[in-house]
Design a protein around this motif. Sequence first.
Motif, PDB file in Angstrom:
ATOM      1  N   GLU A  60     -65.670   3.193 -58.567  1.00 50.47           N
ATOM      2  CA  GLU A  60     -66.314   3.437 -59.855  1.00 50.47           C
ATOM      3  C   GLU A  60     -67.733   3.966 -59.668  1.00 50.47           C
ATOM      4  OE1 GLU A  60     -64.328   0.273 -62.920  1.00 50.47           O
ATOM      5  OE2 GLU A  60     -65.755  -0.520 -61.456  1.00 50.47           O
ATOM      6  N   ILE A  61     -68.427   3.415 -58.711  1.00 49.50           N
ATOM      7  CA  ILE A  61     -69.795   3.869 -58.429  1.00 49.50           C
ATOM      8  C   ILE A  61     -69.764   5.307 -57.911  1.00 49.50           C
ATOM      9  CG2 ILE A  61     -71.867   3.457 -57.043  1.00 49.50           C
ATOM     10  CD1 ILE A  61     -71.080   0.448 -57.125  1.00 49.50           C
ATOM     11  N   ASN A  62     -68.801   5.605 -57.047  1.00 54.01           N
ATOM     12  CA  ASN A  62     -68.660   6.979 -56.555  1.00 54.01           C
ATOM     13  C   ASN A  62     -68.348   7.934 -57.699  1.00 54.01           C
ATOM     14  OD1 ASN A  62     -69.163   6.217 -53.915  1.00 54.01           O
ATOM     15  ND2 ASN A  62     -66.996   5.992 -53.391  1.00 54.01           N
ATOM     16  N   GLY A  63     -67.526   7.486 -58.643  1.00 53.46           N
ATOM     17  CA  GLY A  63     -67.225   8.302 -59.819  1.00 53.46           C
ATOM     18  C   GLY A  63     -68.465   8.576 -60.648  1.00 53.46           C
ATOM     19  N   MET A  64     -69.305   7.547 -60.814  1.00 58.76           N
ATOM     20  CA  MET A  64     -70.565   7.736 -61.540  1.00 58.76           C
ATOM     21  C   MET A  64     -71.442   8.753 -60.813  1.00 58.76           C
ATOM     22  SD  MET A  64     -71.497   3.785 -62.581  1.00 58.76           S
ATOM     23  CE  MET A  64     -73.143   4.191 -63.142  1.00 58.76           C
ATOM     24  N   GLU A  65     -71.471   8.647 -59.498  1.00 65.02           N
ATOM     25  CA  GLU A  65     -72.298   9.562 -58.712  1.00 65.02           C
ATOM     26  C   GLU A  65     -71.773  10.999 -58.806  1.00 65.02           C
ATOM     27  OE1 GLU A  65     -74.783   9.043 -54.690  1.00 65.02           O
ATOM     28  OE2 GLU A  65     -72.627   8.646 -54.483  1.00 65.02           O
ATOM     29  N   GLN A  66     -70.461  11.166 -58.810  1.00 60.79           N
ATOM     30  CA  GLN A  66     -69.887  12.506 -58.956  1.00 60.79           C
ATOM     31  C   GLN A  66     -70.216  13.090 -60.328  1.00 60.79           C
ATOM     32  OE1 GLN A  66     -65.739  11.849 -58.095  1.00 60.79           O
ATOM     33  NE2 GLN A  66     -65.968  12.488 -55.954  1.00 60.79           N
ATOM     34  N   SER A  67     -70.126  12.258 -61.358  1.00 59.22           N
ATOM     35  CA  SER A  67     -70.479  12.727 -62.701  1.00 59.22           C
ATOM     36  C   SER A  67     -71.941  13.138 -62.769  1.00 59.22           C
ATOM     37  CB  SER A  67     -70.215  11.629 -63.739  1.00 59.22           C
ATOM     38  OG  SER A  67     -68.846  11.361 -63.831  1.00 59.22           O
ATOM     39  N   LEU A  68     -72.782  12.381 -62.105  1.00 57.28           N
ATOM     40  CA  LEU A  68     -74.208  12.697 -62.071  1.00 57.28           C
ATOM     41  C   LEU A  68     -74.442  14.041 -61.361  1.00 57.28           C
ATOM     42  CD1 LEU A  68     -77.072  11.789 -62.750  1.00 57.28           C
ATOM     43  CD2 LEU A  68     -77.108  10.544 -60.594  1.00 57.28           C
ATOM     44  N   GLN A  69     -73.726  14.277 -60.283  1.00 55.89           N
ATOM     45  CA  GLN A  69     -73.844  15.561 -59.576  1.00 55.89           C
ATOM     46  C   GLN A  69     -73.357  16.712 -60.453  1.00 55.89           C
ATOM     47  OE1 GLN A  69     -71.647  14.791 -55.984  1.00 55.89           O
ATOM     48  NE2 GLN A  69     -73.383  13.818 -54.952  1.00 55.89           N
ATOM     49  N   GLN A  70     -72.295  16.484 -61.208  1.00 54.73           N
ATOM     50  CA  GLN A  70     -71.805  17.513 -62.123  1.00 54.73           C
ATOM     51  C   GLN A  70     -72.842  17.813 -63.205  1.00 54.73           C
ATOM     52  OE1 GLN A  70     -68.134  15.830 -63.500  1.00 54.73           O
ATOM     53  NE2 GLN A  70     -66.944  16.617 -61.764  1.00 54.73           N
ATOM     54  N   LEU A  71     -73.483  16.760 -63.701  1.00 52.36           N
ATOM     55  CA  LEU A  71     -74.543  16.951 -64.691  1.00 52.36           C
ATOM     56  C   LEU A  71     -75.685  17.773 -64.113  1.00 52.36           C
ATOM     57  CD1 LEU A  71     -75.876  16.388 -67.439  1.00 52.36           C
ATOM     58  CD2 LEU A  71     -76.724  14.232 -66.481  1.00 52.36           C
ATOM     59  N   GLU A  72     -76.082  17.478 -62.891  1.00 55.03           N
ATOM     60  CA  GLU A  72     -77.164  18.231 -62.252  1.00 55.03           C
ATOM     61  C   GLU A  72     -76.778  19.694 -62.081  1.00 55.03           C
ATOM     62  OE1 GLU A  72     -77.562  15.661 -58.809  1.00 55.03           O
ATOM     63  OE2 GLU A  72     -79.525  15.002 -59.503  1.00 55.03           O
ATOM     64  N   GLN A  73     -75.539  19.967 -61.681  1.00 51.47           N
ATOM     65  CA  GLN A  73     -75.085  21.344 -61.507  1.00 51.47           C
ATOM     66  C   GLN A  73     -75.034  22.083 -62.842  1.00 51.47           C
ATOM     67  OE1 GLN A  73     -71.341  20.799 -59.535  1.00 51.47           O
ATOM     68  NE2 GLN A  73     -72.263  20.485 -57.519  1.00 51.47           N
ATOM     69  N   ALA A  74     -74.494  21.413 -63.861  1.00 48.88           N
ATOM     70  CA  ALA A  74     -74.426  22.031 -65.183  1.00 48.88           C
ATOM     71  C   ALA A  74     -75.828  22.309 -65.722  1.00 48.88           C
ATOM     72  CB  ALA A  74     -73.648  21.130 -66.149  1.00 48.88           C
ATOM     73  N   ASN A  75     -76.731  21.377 -65.499  1.00 43.08           N
ATOM     74  CA  ASN A  75     -78.108  21.559 -65.950  1.00 43.08           C
ATOM     75  C   ASN A  75     -78.781  22.721 -65.226  1.00 43.08           C
ATOM     76  OD1 ASN A  75     -80.361  20.494 -67.601  1.00 43.08           O
ATOM     77  ND2 ASN A  75     -81.289  20.302 -65.575  1.00 43.08           N
ATOM     78  N   ALA A  76     -78.519  22.857 -63.930  1.00 42.10           N
ATOM     79  CA  ALA A  76     -79.089  23.974 -63.170  1.00 42.10           C
ATOM     80  C   ALA A  76     -78.566  25.303 -63.715  1.00 42.10           C
ATOM     81  CB  ALA A  76     -78.749  23.829 -61.687  1.00 42.10           C
ATOM     82  N   GLU A  77     -77.289  25.331 -64.069  1.00 39.50           N
ATOM     83  CA  GLU A  77     -76.711  26.556 -64.634  1.00 39.50           C
ATOM     84  C   GLU A  77     -77.349  26.877 -65.987  1.00 39.50           C
ATOM     85  OE1 GLU A  77     -72.411  28.497 -65.890  1.00 39.50           O
ATOM     86  OE2 GLU A  77     -72.487  26.446 -65.137  1.00 39.50           O
ATOM     87  N   VAL A  78     -77.539  25.868 -66.807  1.00 38.27           N
ATOM     88  CA  VAL A  78     -78.169  26.068 -68.112  1.00 38.27           C
ATOM     89  C   VAL A  78     -79.605  26.565 -67.942  1.00 38.27           C
ATOM     90  CG1 VAL A  78     -79.037  24.853 -70.165  1.00 38.27           C
ATOM     91  CG2 VAL A  78     -76.699  24.465 -69.375  1.00 38.27           C
ATOM     92  N   ASP A  79     -80.340  25.998 -67.003  1.00 38.26           N
ATOM     93  CA  ASP A  79     -81.709  26.459 -66.738  1.00 38.26           C
ATOM     94  C   ASP A  79     -81.718  27.926 -66.309  1.00 38.26           C
ATOM     95  OD1 ASP A  79     -82.847  24.046 -67.411  1.00 38.26           O
ATOM     96  OD2 ASP A  79     -83.080  23.356 -65.331  1.00 38.26           O
ATOM     97  N   ARG A  80     -80.769  28.299 -65.456  1.00 39.22           N
ATOM     98  CA  ARG A  80     -80.674  29.692 -65.001  1.00 39.22           C
ATOM     99  C   ARG A  80     -80.385  30.611 -66.186  1.00 39.22           C
ATOM    100  NH1 ARG A  80     -76.659  32.855 -64.206  1.00 39.22           N
ATOM    101  NH2 ARG A  80     -75.077  31.223 -64.278  1.00 39.22           N
ATOM    102  N   LEU A  81     -79.461  30.209 -67.054  1.00 38.86           N
ATOM    103  CA  LEU A  81     -79.130  31.017 -68.224  1.00 38.86           C
ATOM    104  C   LEU A  81     -80.309  31.123 -69.187  1.00 38.86           C
ATOM    105  CD1 LEU A  81     -75.492  29.764 -68.898  1.00 38.86           C
ATOM    106  CD2 LEU A  81     -76.186  32.010 -68.038  1.00 38.86           C
TER     107      LEU A  81
END
Length: 103
Positions: A35-56
Amino acid sequence: MSKTIEIQIEKSRNLIEGLRRHVKEQGERGFTPDEINGMEQSLQQLEQANAEVDRLREELSPKVKRMNDILTQVKTAYADSKKTLKGYYPQERWLDYGIPDKR
């Protein structure tokens, strides 16, 4: 990065670190490493999505500025033309030129 996203990422990182420490110690109350690993993966996805939004946003910003400059030009031309036509023609003829407003 927006402040809301930045704050949530920091809070989530702290929570994940705290959970990892305590799960190793005593198997913290229903939280599993998966479950903790799942939370960490979701957090990484959020960071990636946020980086894409910043680039756009960086790509979009100059285009929005250009559009606003053009809009200002169009508004100025419209206002000048409307003022000129209103000065030359009586109110009854304004509609012929696409000026629906009244004095």
